[in-house]
Design an enzyme around this catalytic site. Sequence first.
Site, short mmCIF file in Angstrom:
data_model
loop_
_atom_site.label_atom_id
_atom_site.label_comp_id
_atom_site.label_asym_id
_atom_site.label_seq_id
_atom_site.Cartn_x
_atom_site.Cartn_y
_atom_site.Cartn_z
N LYS A 303 0.89 -1.17 0.00
CA LYS A 303 0.00 0.00 0.00
C LYS A 303 0.92 1.21 0.00
CE LYS A 303 -3.44 2.38 2.91
NZ LYS A 303 -4.41 2.24 4.01
N GLU A 307 -3.56 7.15 1.79
CA GLU A 307 -3.93 7.46 3.17
C GLU A 307 -2.71 7.70 4.05
OE1 GLU A 307 -6.55 4.12 4.16
OE2 GLU A 307 -8.24 5.36 3.51
N ARG A 352 -12.89 11.53 -5.55
CA ARG A 352 -12.07 10.42 -5.05
C ARG A 352 -12.25 9.16 -5.90
NH1 ARG A 352 -12.52 7.62 0.95
NH2 ARG A 352 -11.60 5.63 0.35
N LYS A 376 -9.55 -2.77 -5.46
CA LYS A 376 -10.76 -3.05 -4.67
C LYS A 376 -11.96 -3.20 -5.60
CE LYS A 376 -9.45 -0.94 -0.29
NZ LYS A 376 -9.82 -0.04 0.83
N ASP A 381 -14.59 2.42 -1.38
CA ASP A 381 -14.03 1.66 -0.27
C ASP A 381 -15.00 0.66 0.33
OD1 ASP A 381 -12.32 0.82 1.64
OD2 ASP A 381 -12.42 2.61 2.90
N GLU A 403 -9.68 -7.24 -5.01
CA GLU A 403 -9.62 -7.20 -3.55
C GLU A 403 -11.03 -7.01 -3.01
OE1 GLU A 403 -6.55 -4.75 -1.60
OE2 GLU A 403 -8.02 -4.18 -0.09
N GLU A 409 -16.39 -4.21 7.47
CA GLU A 409 -16.21 -2.88 8.05
C GLU A 409 -17.44 -2.00 7.87
OE1 GLU A 409 -12.80 -1.02 6.32
OE2 GLU A 409 -13.21 0.93 7.23
N HIS A 537 -20.82 5.65 1.89
CA HIS A 537 -19.89 6.29 2.83
C HIS A 537 -20.57 7.29 3.77
CE1 HIS A 537 -15.89 6.92 4.30
NE2 HIS A 537 -15.35 6.27 3.29
C1 BDP Z 1 -10.29 1.26 4.45
C2 BDP Z 1 -10.10 1.06 5.90
C3 BDP Z 1 -8.70 1.32 6.36
C4 BDP Z 1 -7.72 0.62 5.45
C5 BDP Z 1 -7.94 1.04 4.02
C6 BDP Z 1 -7.10 0.25 3.02
O1 BDP Z 1 -10.99 1.90 6.59
O2 BDP Z 1 -8.61 0.89 7.69
O3 BDP Z 1 -6.41 0.88 5.82
O4 BDP Z 1 -9.26 0.80 3.66
O5 BDP Z 1 -7.68 -0.57 2.34
O6 BDP Z 1 -11.38 0.46 4.11
O7 BDP Z 1 -5.91 0.45 2.91
#
Ligand code: BDP
Length: 717
Positions: A303, A307, A352, A376, A381, A403, A409, A537
């Site tokens: 990664k 973030e 985004r 993903k 997300d 993914e 979550e 979201h």
């Molecule tokens: C988000 C999560 C975060 C992860 C991020 C990721 O909230 O905790 O670090 O994705 O996939 O869904 O890197």
Amino acid sequence: MPMQVFCYIVAMLFLALAPAASAEDGYDLWLRYPKAQEPVLSALSSRANSLVAPGKSTTAALAREELIKGIKGLTGRAPNQVSAPQTGAIWLTTLADSPDLARLPLSLSDLGPDGYVIRSLTTDGKSVTIIAAAKDQGLLYGVFHFLRLAQTGATLDQIAVRSVPRTKLRLLNHWDNLDRTVERGYSGESIWDWWRLPDWRGPRYADYARANASIGINGTVLNNVNAKSDSLTAPYIAKAAALADVFRPYGIKVYLSARWTAPMEIGGLKTADPLDPQVAAWWKAKADEIYRAIPDFGGFLVKANSEGQPGPQDYKRTHADGANMLAAAVKPHGGIVMWRAFVYAHDNPDDRAKQAYADFKPLDGKFADNVIVQVKNGAIDFQPREPFHPLFGAMPKTPLMMEFQITKEYLGQSTHLTYLGPLFEETLKSDTFAKGKGSTIAKVVDGSLEGHTLTGIAGVANIGGDRDWSGSIFNQADWYAFGRFAWNPEISAEAVAQEWAAQTFTADPRFVGPVVKMMMGSREAAVNYMTPLGLAHVMATGHHYGPAPWVSDLARPEWNPVYYHRADANGIGFDRTRSGSNAISQYAPQLARRLASPKTTAERDLLWFHHIGWDYRLPSGETLWTNLVHHYDAGVAYVGEMRTAWDKLRPYVDPERFSQTETFLAIQAREARWWRDASIAYFQTFSKRPLPAGASPPEHPLDWYEAQRFPYAPGNP
Ligand code: BDP
């Protein structure tokens, strides 16, 4: 009677009357092998009364032991082990161990390392069941398939199965930290006891590997994608090696998430620039060190520039520069790099949902051949529903790995029953139109669309230290389904639910029918009570548990729910057409044209792509506002129906697992109502429309919902 004898008799009586020592606590997952019912019992007794299993490797031994264990459990009697096939035998073997197989019409040569055949046939006048494979790994998979047939009540006298996995990498991604917390983990602490590794290898590691092998999973990334460099130090490599030793006979390889700046943090370098020769040399030496400890190490997951994680862009290099440098380090050992496309930047004002495509699409064709880009399922997300990620179908020269997030979550975490099979199926069936109609995501992922051989699916694991592994019995179904979809991306979610329910509880159709029905609608119910009609979201900050569509004060715009739903006096939804962010232009023209108008956009994705007026008429004739409220209500109602359905299933389920599910459904009912009420209370401040007839007003005023706080919700990093 002497006192001792009396005590003995009393003790024996007590034992006989007491409930079974091993309560149904979920530990055995779908591998319970309880005594079979007719006709399976007779079929197994006559068709599995002996076993020819000449294999010598540890994996072949595991396959044999599993088969014996299964048959013993299902029939009450272990098969005799014999040296030559006789009528009623199972013949479990590779061609190498039984050259005689060559005479039979089995075509074993194109099974690959993991494929197998299971066939009932007569050879030399003896009627046998053959489980054959090219390699021992295939035997293990074949045994699990055979036992699945038996546990689900399939007919066992005319078996003709041939199965080859459609993807090469079928991987779990553990977001497990070295202190045993699990990011987005809702089932207890990490199962990796890093502190006591490498010396102590508790029995749970082998049980984990066995469960994964039973559904075809063949790799595991041990540590969180938000990685620490410590994972790459010598002590942690030794710990990972200990796990790899346990997993190896089950066909499970170990992978590690790599922190981009490890060369600086643990290597003493001044930079992590991928084009700096010292950096490349450091990674090469690190890879060599890992492979000395773990000769079949799978490779790295990264990664980067996401973030706040460091990455090659910090040095004005591209993702490809970074991935290729790492790929070169593992290449001599046959390793791979899985480079995540989950990127968005705080200084990028663009939608985004568009950013990953913008970064990665221009890099198509620039990645080394042992790099696979991990994307993903959706562009934001892991939401309850997202349209598929536009990168699928848009990078023909690059292998793309799916993914999914198994840990839920955004889907009720451990207590909501929201079976993910339909989400997996919906995504994999989606048509990218990349090469015309039928260019499904399943075909992108299995490599058939563009002829890639490096293929894979990853799932963010929902496994933890809880006795039931996944935080709830029904969450086990998501782990199970993930493995089955990774093996065959075109499998049906319903068939998988049937298999799972029959093995996990009972194959009795009076149970399986209703429970599968509950499961199949459960994810749609969550979509309805959380994020109907393409909303996304709107979860609470940080832990993402519960509703908070009102949040608007977080540092980055795209962290705020208001960024996503854009509700105002006119309407609601994110305009991603040409008049808005134009994210639709990232899809194939055929699809983009459809998405350009709300009239031709699937209703389920409406507010994802369009900002729609509150009084807009949907094809049903209802206004958007009315329809939105009805969706919330439908979600709540479905949970009520699940409770009623589950209640009727009491006679088929042991008390432990029955009551856990009963309690969790009650939690879900309460929280579905909370979601609905909070969302309606908030959105009504914009719509200013009355609730449709029959819809009940929210239980509390909006400020009550806004005041809810959960500082200790689990899984929050
Ligand atoms: C988000 C999560 C975060 C992860 C991020 C990721 O909230 O905790 O670090 O994705 O996939 O869904 O890197």
